[in-house]
Design a protein around this motif. Sequence first.
Motif, PDB file in Angstrom:
ATOM      1  N   ALA A 145       0.887  -1.345  -0.169  1.00 51.14           N
ATOM      2  CA  ALA A 145       0.026  -0.147  -0.170  1.00 51.14           C
ATOM      3  C   ALA A 145       0.900   1.211  -0.051  1.00 51.14           C
ATOM      4  O   ALA A 145       0.336   2.112  -0.644  1.00 51.14           O
ATOM      5  CB  ALA A 145      -0.932   0.108   1.093  1.00 51.14           C
ATOM      6  N   GLU A 146       1.924   1.403   0.748  1.00 51.51           N
ATOM      7  CA  GLU A 146       2.904   2.392   0.590  1.00 51.51           C
ATOM      8  C   GLU A 146       3.510   2.614  -0.576  1.00 51.51           C
ATOM      9  O   GLU A 146       3.710   3.930  -0.705  1.00 51.51           O
ATOM     10  CB  GLU A 146       3.870   2.123   1.954  1.00 51.51           C
ATOM     11  N   THR A 147       3.938   1.593  -1.268  1.00 52.98           N
ATOM     12  CA  THR A 147       4.744   1.678  -2.403  1.00 52.98           C
ATOM     13  C   THR A 147       3.842   1.673  -3.676  1.00 52.98           C
ATOM     14  O   THR A 147       4.413   1.720  -4.692  1.00 52.98           O
ATOM     15  CB  THR A 147       5.979   0.831  -2.178  1.00 52.98           C
ATOM     16  N   GLY A 148       2.836   1.300  -3.515  1.00 47.19           N
ATOM     17  CA  GLY A 148       1.823   1.390  -4.769  1.00 47.19           C
ATOM     18  C   GLY A 148       2.155  -0.001  -5.692  1.00 47.19           C
ATOM     19  O   GLY A 148       1.954  -0.315  -6.854  1.00 47.19           O
ATOM     20  N   ARG A 149       2.791  -1.358  -4.843  1.00 46.58           N
ATOM     21  CA  ARG A 149       2.914  -2.279  -5.582  1.00 46.58           C
ATOM     22  C   ARG A 149       1.528  -3.353  -5.429  1.00 46.58           C
ATOM     23  O   ARG A 149       0.688  -3.232  -4.518  1.00 46.58           O
ATOM     24  CB  ARG A 149       4.099  -2.973  -5.117  1.00 46.58           C
ATOM     25  N   THR A 150       1.717  -4.457  -6.251  1.00 48.20           N
ATOM     26  CA  THR A 150       0.658  -5.527  -6.172  1.00 48.20           C
ATOM     27  C   THR A 150       1.489  -6.769  -5.648  1.00 48.20           C
ATOM     28  O   THR A 150       2.449  -6.931  -5.899  1.00 48.20           O
ATOM     29  CB  THR A 150       0.380  -5.800  -7.599  1.00 48.20           C
ATOM     30  N   ILE A 151       0.452  -7.547  -4.659  1.00 42.57           N
ATOM     31  CA  ILE A 151       1.155  -8.703  -4.164  1.00 42.57           C
ATOM     32  C   ILE A 151       0.558  -9.677  -5.206  1.00 42.57           C
ATOM     33  O   ILE A 151      -0.786  -9.901  -5.286  1.00 42.57           O
ATOM     34  CB  ILE A 151       0.537  -9.190  -2.775  1.00 42.57           C
ATOM     35  N   ARG A 152       1.210 -10.823  -5.459  1.00 41.89           N
ATOM     36  CA  ARG A 152       0.791 -11.784  -6.297  1.00 41.89           C
ATOM     37  C   ARG A 152       0.721 -13.195  -5.324  1.00 41.89           C
ATOM     38  O   ARG A 152       2.155 -13.653  -4.668  1.00 41.89           O
ATOM     39  CB  ARG A 152       1.949 -12.451  -7.413  1.00 41.89           C
ATOM     40  N   TRP A 153      -0.322 -13.353  -5.059  1.00 43.84           N
ATOM     41  CA  TRP A 153      -0.571 -14.271  -4.071  1.00 43.84           C
ATOM     42  C   TRP A 153      -0.542 -15.780  -4.588  1.00 43.84           C
ATOM     43  O   TRP A 153      -1.508 -16.111  -5.598  1.00 43.84           O
ATOM     44  CB  TRP A 153      -1.759 -14.332  -3.263  1.00 43.84           C
TER      45      TRP A 153
END
Length: 414
Positions: A145-153
């Motif tokens: 959320a802080e860095t604007g990234r996406t998590i690939r789960w």
Amino acid sequence: MPEPRLPEELVDLAAELDARDPLAGYRSEFVLPDGVLAYLDGNSLGRPLRVTGERLARFVDDEWGERLIRAWDERWLDRPTAVGDLIGRVVLGAAPGQTVVGDSTTVLLYKLVRAAVDARPERTEIVADTENFPTDRFVLASVAAETGRTIRWIEPDPATGVQPAEVAAVLSDRTALVLLSHVAYKSAYVADLSAITAAAHGAGALVLWDLSHSAGVVETALDAADVDLAVGCSYKFLNGGPGGPAFGYVARRLQDELVQPITGWMGHAEPFAMGPDYVPATGIRRFLSGTPPILSMIPVEDMLTLVERAGMPAVRAKSVALTEYAITVADRVLAPLGVVVASPRDAATRGGHVTLEHDAMKTVVEELWRRGVIPDFRQPRGLRVGLSPLSTSFGELATALAHVRQILAEVPCG
């Protein structure tokens, strides 16, 4: 109520295993209160060593009481890296200058996750798995959320754990970081650290391993596997006590590249200069932030000294033997009562605990605690048999499982 007891052949097997256990003598070095019949939660909080109480008392009288503030210059400033090097040598397979002690696991996770993704600014994804410990997942969500990234789960089979092929399938030139646990906290599945690290590196990503459930019970070789980053707690198999400090590993080749996000005075090149600007220390010390927990390092140091004396290969061999015995008992006397072994049966992929599942396990664990038999419960239906090799005997394990059997026979499922 009759005293619970396993079938004679299982009792005899436990006695035989204890008789030929080369590490049996180490058990007497731990605090073993009469009110605890069996302790099966060493994978959450290890027993204290008797020598630790004596050392803490001496510390209060001598290092703290006598030397006072002078002790920082005389010894304490070097403790985070000195104990870190001891952890690296004894249980991580890491050369000096790459491991440091300080902060909690959560804080160290945040620092290393954030440093890793910031070092790959052009990459927008983080790879993780849905079965990982909540803290790991929560920290990742915050950094994303802080860095604007996406998590690939990755959604692994809980029984088999994260497989190298599953990781490879989601890696790309967008992957900044892969975060996984070496040993799964639910099933005790041991991930293929070397293969997954190599796959991530092939995609240009960094890898951060959580070693909380492997440090001190499963052999690791971080340098040999070319691992980038690792964290782990000290209060499980390293017996550092409640709230014991965590450790962080940063490969030497990355230490000048990574910028840790929580800059504090202890990570400064000159902590007592009190200057206007932050100048990071050289090497692993730059990953410190605030004042390190000197008192809390004493129990960790004591346990590491014991583990080094025993040798990690012998510790791992006994861990395997203990978990094998637990599975043997479960198959023989607990399976007929509906218990399912939810941990790997292959010792090579099984860590230091065995998870036994049954719909009545919450009730079972509550009654076990009342009796002085202490495992832990994991939702929704798991009893974890946590086995710390240097402090757990086979006879103690047999006693505990006999109580599990008796309670299950009396408490209907559902």
